[in-house]
Design a protein around this motif. Structure first.
Motif, short mmCIF file in Angstrom:
data_model
loop_
_atom_site.label_atom_id
_atom_site.label_comp_id
_atom_site.label_asym_id
_atom_site.label_seq_id
_atom_site.Cartn_x
_atom_site.Cartn_y
_atom_site.Cartn_z
N LEU A 62 0.86 -1.18 0.00
CA LEU A 62 0.00 0.00 0.00
C LEU A 62 0.89 1.23 0.00
O LEU A 62 1.81 1.34 0.82
CB LEU A 62 -0.92 0.03 1.22
N PHE A 63 0.62 2.17 -0.90
CA PHE A 63 1.49 3.32 -1.13
C PHE A 63 0.88 4.57 -0.50
O PHE A 63 -0.26 4.94 -0.79
CB PHE A 63 1.70 3.51 -2.62
N THR A 64 1.65 5.24 0.35
CA THR A 64 1.17 6.41 1.09
C THR A 64 2.16 7.55 0.95
O THR A 64 3.36 7.36 1.13
CB THR A 64 0.99 6.08 2.59
N VAL A 65 1.64 8.75 0.66
CA VAL A 65 2.48 9.93 0.47
C VAL A 65 2.64 10.63 1.81
O VAL A 65 2.04 11.66 2.09
CB VAL A 65 1.86 10.89 -0.57
N GLY A 66 3.46 10.04 2.67
CA GLY A 66 3.70 10.60 4.00
C GLY A 66 4.30 9.53 4.88
O GLY A 66 4.34 8.35 4.52
N SER A 67 4.78 9.93 6.05
CA SER A 67 5.32 8.95 6.98
C SER A 67 4.17 8.16 7.57
O SER A 67 3.02 8.63 7.59
CB SER A 67 6.10 9.64 8.10
N HIS A 68 4.45 6.97 8.05
CA HIS A 68 3.39 6.16 8.63
C HIS A 68 2.79 6.83 9.85
O HIS A 68 1.65 6.57 10.22
CB HIS A 68 3.91 4.77 9.02
N ALA A 69 3.51 7.75 10.47
CA ALA A 69 2.99 8.43 11.65
C ALA A 69 2.12 9.63 11.29
O ALA A 69 1.39 10.13 12.14
CB ALA A 69 4.14 8.89 12.54
N GLY A 124 11.13 17.03 7.40
CA GLY A 124 11.23 16.12 6.27
C GLY A 124 9.89 15.67 5.74
O GLY A 124 8.84 15.84 6.38
N ASN A 125 9.93 15.09 4.56
CA ASN A 125 8.74 14.54 3.91
C ASN A 125 9.04 13.11 3.52
O ASN A 125 10.19 12.77 3.19
CB ASN A 125 8.37 15.37 2.69
N TYR A 126 7.98 12.29 3.49
CA TYR A 126 8.21 10.85 3.45
C TYR A 126 7.26 10.14 2.48
O TYR A 126 6.20 10.65 2.13
CB TYR A 126 8.06 10.26 4.87
N PHE A 127 7.71 8.98 2.06
CA PHE A 127 6.92 8.07 1.24
C PHE A 127 6.92 6.73 1.96
O PHE A 127 7.99 6.26 2.40
CB PHE A 127 7.56 7.94 -0.15
N THR A 128 5.75 6.14 2.13
CA THR A 128 5.64 4.89 2.89
C THR A 128 5.04 3.80 2.02
O THR A 128 4.06 4.04 1.29
CB THR A 128 4.77 5.10 4.14
#
Length: 614
Positions: free
Chosen positions: A426-433, A456-460
């Motif tokens: 599953l692809f999410t545009v952000g940290s898991h938190a 920072g910015n994240y891909f999960t």
């Protein structure tokens, strides 16, 4: 705009008529009605049963729901806020598991919907049917071909009201032939484009051998990566409460729904005159607020247990229906020996893995910026547009281990067949938190960092083991039905499940290493790219949790099987007047998010009940 103003606007927009919805046990006493069918649980399946049975005006139906109304609960209504709905809220049963060996001894929260609509009111709304193989296995195990994919397709279509996107490239997003536009429960594609959408699908071209594009994972052949379809309508959640109990259905004079009412037991009401079997058409109930007074009500035709994979075995065991020896040791008088009750619990282990990215267009920003979060809510409220109209995931991937995998050479294949995946991405545009405030509590409880990274910015990419081999159980804590049961989903409780999760993580690493993501991915966040298998396994044990998909605790089996809880028509083995319709009857967890399977099973179950009471 604050929450109070939101409620006022929502009330003005609403045209709901709750003529058959009652708030308490006291209201039920005033009815002084006799009901043909009593449905225990107004959740995903129970509301389907209530809707379909009351299509016949000669059938009267009472639904007893332990939770409160789903109305005006912001975290239920706004799709992106779904992660706020559980845990530690009034809409959650707020269960916890036993210490999980596969999770390094952690006890984790185990969300279940405690609200009208059940878990369809609090889940992440992913609408995935699973594979053709999943249902064909149900048919084989039960000996009833009615549970096969081909025979269930009419029910898949019957439950679904698909809303095509308004963009011009709709053919590239889904297959119209797979869907129905005129069912009841709304389904739609993402309504807000995200920064990674094009990149994810470019990767399915660059690495097509491992990550092929799938135009529609609900076709029965889900393998590959495609757009997520969700139970969302016009930017708001579509649950069994908003769809199957919509005003035009709830206003039926033969349908009554009572909230805040806990069913504590089902009781024997006599014997079937034809078969001699003991019948269980009486329910014992009380106020959900631990009301000291117990009441009883008897259905003239049937009681349908739809309390879910946790609630249904909990009620059966307190009723003396289960393993007689175990019940007697607890001080519960055995009434009907059915050793499989509460056994065979199965669920999907789940894990988040994140990378820091070269972009500012992620969910992390609104988590840190109250003004931005408020602006996003204002956009949703006034126009039903913006990032809040979707869940956190726009794409899902379903993948199998390679045929020559050493894992498949060493262990039996637990998938339902060659069309079914072993794991999910599953692809999410952000940290898991970065999934909003309430989830922070859950993450902290589960041993995961409780706040999003400060910068920072994240891909999960989250990974799930969707064909697990481990099995757990539901047992009793005490003889008090108000006490929670002992829940042991046995997450990652087998070596095979751990190996599949590790391979899923390695697959995610290969995905982010694609050339199309080279200028996007900056660095790993969860663990180093060079992490050994031992280090990855340690990360898995420390951080894995659940996808909240328990099934199997009152499993269906063939009519002549000496195991299982229900026959292929979902009637409880060896008794009359009692049927189970919810996720607990699924003998295997489907390689899918489970809400659709429950809708499908409930639709066919309604026809089985109608046929039994012509």
């Amino acid at each position: 705009m604050d929450y109070l103003i939101f409620l006022v606007i929502l009330a003005l927009e609403s045209t709901l008529c709750w003529g058959a919805l009652y708030e308490s046990v006291a209201d039920l006493k005033k009815l002084n009605f006799q009901f043909d069918f009593i449905v225990v649980g107004g959740g995903t399946a129970g509301n389907v049963i209530a809707n379909r049975l009351t299509e016949n005006p000669r059938h009267s139906v009472l639904v007893l729901e332990a939770g409160a109304s789903n109305e005006d609960v912001l975290d239920i209504i706004v799709p992106f806020y779904a992660s706020r709905a559980t845990p530690n809220t009034p809409q959650d049963w707020n269960f916890s598991t036993t210490a999980q060996t596969g999770l390094n001894g952690r006890s984790i929260s185990y969300p279940r919907g405690h609200v009208l609509g059940g878990s369809s009111s609090v889940n992440q709304m992913a609408y995935t049917r699973g594979s053709r193989d999943d249902y064909d296995r149900y048919a084989r195990v039960s000996g009833d071909d009615g549970w096969s994919w081909d025979n269930l397709v009419p029910y898949m279509r019957k439950t679904e009201q698909f809303h095509p996107p308004t963009s011009q490239n709709i053919i590239e997003q889904f297959n119209p032939a797979v869907h129905n536009l005129h069912g009841i429960n709304s389904v739609s594609l993402p309504g807000f484009l995200r920064d990674t959408d094009a990149r994810v699908f470019a990767t399915t071209s660059d690495l097509s051998h491992e990550f092929p594009f799938n135009i529609d994972m609900n076709s029965g052949t889900p393998l590959g990566i495609g757009w997520v379809q969700s139970s969302i309508k016009n930017g708001s959640r579509s649950s069994s409460a908003t769809s199957y109990l919509a005003p035009r259905y709830l206003s039926r004079p033969n349908l009554h729904v009572v909230l805040n009412t806990l069913v504590t037991r089902v009781l024997q009401s006599g014997h079937d005159s034809r078969t001699g079997k003991p019948t269980f058409r009486t329910v014992e109930y009380a106020s959900s607020a631990r009301g000291p007074t117990r009441f009883r009500l008897t259905a003239t035709k049937e009681v349908i247990l739809s309390a879910g994979s946790i609630g249904t075995p909990h009620i059966l065991l307190h009723s003396g229906i289960g393993d007689s020896e175990s019940l007697a040791s607890l001080g519960i008088s055995p009434v009907h020996d059915l050793p499989s009750v509460g056994k065979n619990l199965s669920d999907h282990p789940f894990l988040h893995t994140s990378w820091q990215v070269n972009s500012t267009k992620t969910f992390d920003n609104a988590e840190r910026n109250e003004t931005l979060a408020s602006d996003e809510f204002e956009e949703w409220l006034t126009t039903r547009t913006g990032p809040l109209v979707d869940s956190t995931t726009s794409q899902i991937g379903w993948l199998r281990l390679p045929d020559n995998s050493s894992i498949l050479q060493s262990f039996p294949d637990t998938s339902s067949g060659p069309l079914s995946p072993h794991f999910e991405l599953l692809f999410t545009v952000g940290s898991h938190a970065a999934r909003r405030t309430t989830l922070m509590i859950s993450l902290a409880q589960n041993g995961i960092a409780g706040t999003p990274p400060p910068t920072g910015n994240y891909f999960t990419i989250s990974t799930g083991v969707v064909s697990p081999s481990a099995r757990g159980s539901i047992t009793l804590n005490s003889t008090d039905p108000f006490d929670p049961p002992v829940i042991n989903p046995n997450l990652l409780g087998s070596e095979l499940d751990l190996l599949i999760m590790r391979e899923a993580v390695r697959s995610a690493q290969r995905f982010v290493a694609a050339p199309t993501l080279a200028d996007y991915i900056l660095s790993p966040f969860s663990f180093n790219d060079t992490a050994s298998d031992t280090e990855v396994d340690a990360y898995i044990h420390d951080h894995a949790t659940t996808l909240d998909h328990p099934v199997g605790s009152a499993a269906m089996s063939a009519s002549d099987a000496d195991y299982g809880v229900v026959d292929p028509d979902l009637t409880v083995k060896g008794v009359g007047g009692l049927r189970i319709v919810d996720a607990s009857v699924l003998p295997y967890v489907p390689a899918a998010h489970t809400q659709v399977s429950v809708y499908i099973f409930a639709e066919r179950a309604a026809d089985l009940i109608k046929a039994a009471f012509k």
